[in-house]
Scaffold this active site. Sequence first.
Site, mmCIF file in Angstrom:
data_model
loop_
_atom_site.group_PDB
_atom_site.id
_atom_site.type_symbol
_atom_site.label_atom_id
_atom_site.label_comp_id
_atom_site.label_asym_id
_atom_site.label_seq_id
_atom_site.Cartn_x
_atom_site.Cartn_y
_atom_site.Cartn_z
ATOM 1 N N MET A 92 0.796 -1.220 0.000
ATOM 2 C CA MET A 92 0.000 0.000 0.000
ATOM 3 C C MET A 92 0.838 1.284 0.000
ATOM 4 O O MET A 92 0.405 2.310 0.524
ATOM 5 C CB MET A 92 -0.986 -0.030 1.176
ATOM 6 C CG MET A 92 -1.937 -1.230 1.136
ATOM 7 S SD MET A 92 -2.758 -1.486 -0.464
ATOM 8 C CE MET A 92 -3.986 -0.198 -0.361
ATOM 9 N N ARG A 93 2.013 1.210 -0.607
ATOM 10 C CA ARG A 93 2.830 2.414 -0.754
ATOM 11 C C ARG A 93 3.272 2.560 -2.207
ATOM 12 O O ARG A 93 3.470 1.552 -2.891
ATOM 13 C CB ARG A 93 4.070 2.350 0.147
ATOM 14 C CG ARG A 93 3.719 2.579 1.598
ATOM 15 C CD ARG A 93 4.896 2.299 2.501
ATOM 16 N NE ARG A 93 4.422 2.219 3.861
ATOM 17 C CZ ARG A 93 4.358 3.259 4.693
ATOM 18 N NH1 ARG A 93 4.789 4.443 4.306
ATOM 19 N NH2 ARG A 93 3.879 3.098 5.905
ATOM 20 N N LEU A 95 5.784 3.197 -5.104
ATOM 21 C CA LEU A 95 7.225 3.049 -5.336
ATOM 22 C C LEU A 95 7.680 4.113 -6.323
ATOM 23 O O LEU A 95 6.972 4.448 -7.274
ATOM 24 C CB LEU A 95 7.523 1.648 -5.865
ATOM 25 C CG LEU A 95 7.302 0.533 -4.840
ATOM 26 C CD1 LEU A 95 7.318 -0.825 -5.515
ATOM 27 C CD2 LEU A 95 8.331 0.595 -3.719
ATOM 28 N N ASN A 109 1.741 -5.148 -10.409
ATOM 29 C CA ASN A 109 0.820 -4.833 -9.318
ATOM 30 C C ASN A 109 -0.555 -5.396 -9.662
ATOM 31 O O ASN A 109 -0.892 -5.552 -10.836
ATOM 32 C CB ASN A 109 0.716 -3.315 -9.157
ATOM 33 C CG ASN A 109 -0.192 -2.907 -8.018
ATOM 34 O OD1 ASN A 109 -0.166 -3.514 -6.935
ATOM 35 N ND2 ASN A 109 -1.012 -1.901 -8.240
ATOM 36 N N HIS A 111 -4.572 -4.438 -8.884
ATOM 37 C CA HIS A 111 -5.408 -3.374 -8.335
ATOM 38 C C HIS A 111 -6.871 -3.812 -8.422
ATOM 39 O O HIS A 111 -7.300 -4.335 -9.447
ATOM 40 C CB HIS A 111 -5.180 -2.080 -9.125
ATOM 41 C CG HIS A 111 -5.963 -0.935 -8.580
ATOM 42 N ND1 HIS A 111 -5.584 -0.259 -7.437
ATOM 43 C CD2 HIS A 111 -7.132 -0.378 -8.971
ATOM 44 C CE1 HIS A 111 -6.480 0.670 -7.172
ATOM 45 N NE2 HIS A 111 -7.430 0.616 -8.089
ATOM 46 N N GLU A 176 -8.880 -11.945 -8.661
ATOM 47 C CA GLU A 176 -7.474 -11.535 -8.496
ATOM 48 C C GLU A 176 -6.575 -12.759 -8.440
ATOM 49 O O GLU A 176 -5.534 -12.817 -9.081
ATOM 50 C CB GLU A 176 -7.279 -10.741 -7.191
ATOM 51 C CG GLU A 176 -7.866 -9.355 -7.194
ATOM 52 C CD GLU A 176 -7.477 -8.572 -5.936
ATOM 53 O OE1 GLU A 176 -6.894 -9.146 -5.005
ATOM 54 O OE2 GLU A 176 -7.765 -7.373 -5.897
HETATM 55 C C1 GAR Z 1 -6.073 -6.790 -2.956
HETATM 56 O O1 GAR Z 1 -7.451 -6.687 -3.161
HETATM 57 C C2 GAR Z 1 -5.317 -5.868 -3.885
HETATM 58 O O2 GAR Z 1 -5.941 -5.745 -5.131
HETATM 59 C C3 GAR Z 1 -5.329 -4.577 -3.129
HETATM 60 O O3 GAR Z 1 -5.093 -4.962 -1.791
HETATM 61 C C4 GAR Z 1 -5.657 -6.250 -1.574
HETATM 62 C C5 GAR Z 1 -4.619 -7.141 -0.906
HETATM 63 O O4 GAR Z 1 -5.172 -8.343 -0.528
HETATM 64 N N1 GAR Z 1 -4.326 -3.697 -3.601
HETATM 65 C C6 GAR Z 1 -4.486 -2.382 -3.719
HETATM 66 O O5 GAR Z 1 -5.517 -1.802 -3.391
HETATM 67 C C7 GAR Z 1 -3.294 -1.640 -4.268
HETATM 68 N N2 GAR Z 1 -3.636 -0.285 -4.617
HETATM 69 P P1 GAR Z 1 -4.269 -9.570 -0.025
HETATM 70 O O6 GAR Z 1 -3.359 -9.021 1.063
HETATM 71 O O7 GAR Z 1 -5.276 -10.533 0.498
HETATM 72 O O8 GAR Z 1 -3.508 -10.095 -1.212
#
Ligand code: GAR
Length: 202
Positions: A92-93, A95, A109, A111, A176
């Site tokens: 969540m940072r 780069l 990544n 998203h 995902e």
């Molecule tokens: C996921 O839904 C991913 O798409 C999102 O964080 C979640 C992590 O889930 N990422 C973002 O929002 C990035 N901007 P996880 O820890 O269960 O893999």
Amino acid sequence: MKRIGILGSGKGSNFAIIAEAAQTKTIPVEIALVLSDVPGAGILALAERRGIPCRFVAPGKFRTKLEPEVELEYARQLKEAGVELIILAGFMRILKAPFLSAFENRVMNIHPSLLPAFPGLEAWKQALEYGARYAGCTVHFVTPEMDAGPIIQQATVPILPDDTPETLHARIQQEEHRLYVEAIRLWCEGRLRIEGRRVRIL
Ligand code: GAR
């Protein structure tokens, strides 16, 4: 066999699926290192349980990015682990260029929206509140501009009348998990070619 590094801040469900796919040889990768900016993050506990090298590296004083020296330290540790591809799995940072040039075109990544709609935080909530009929997820290469790099793959899910942020996020996460493993497999097979904004799948 490709060595990959995974960065995450959260519960680590994408990491767990990728680790499972590596173990069952669905994808020819070895997870060489997992780094997290959150002490006690679920992803670290999951990696530890699997015996995968993992570490918390303190992010420094900023909230949305790593401190520059810390970012170089992340890159250094990943290089030292012999990593060729970086997978952001709920990291969540943002780069910045020094890290991204150390791994040019080698940072992916996922998203939780159909980019370019709803970049940023809690994208599934944004889609729900907006009144969209469909949500989804996007796997893309990372560039310095947030959530805006060349798109590798996308999947859609419907938004149902009774959805809450939690039910919608869970439906997106199922996609995902499928999509990320598929994108990594294509990369390992040398089938992703970046052509400007587009990714051609060979
Ligand atoms: C996921 O839904 C991913 O798409 C999102 O964080 C979640 C992590 O889930 N990422 C973002 O929002 C990035 N901007 P996880 O820890 O269960 O893999």
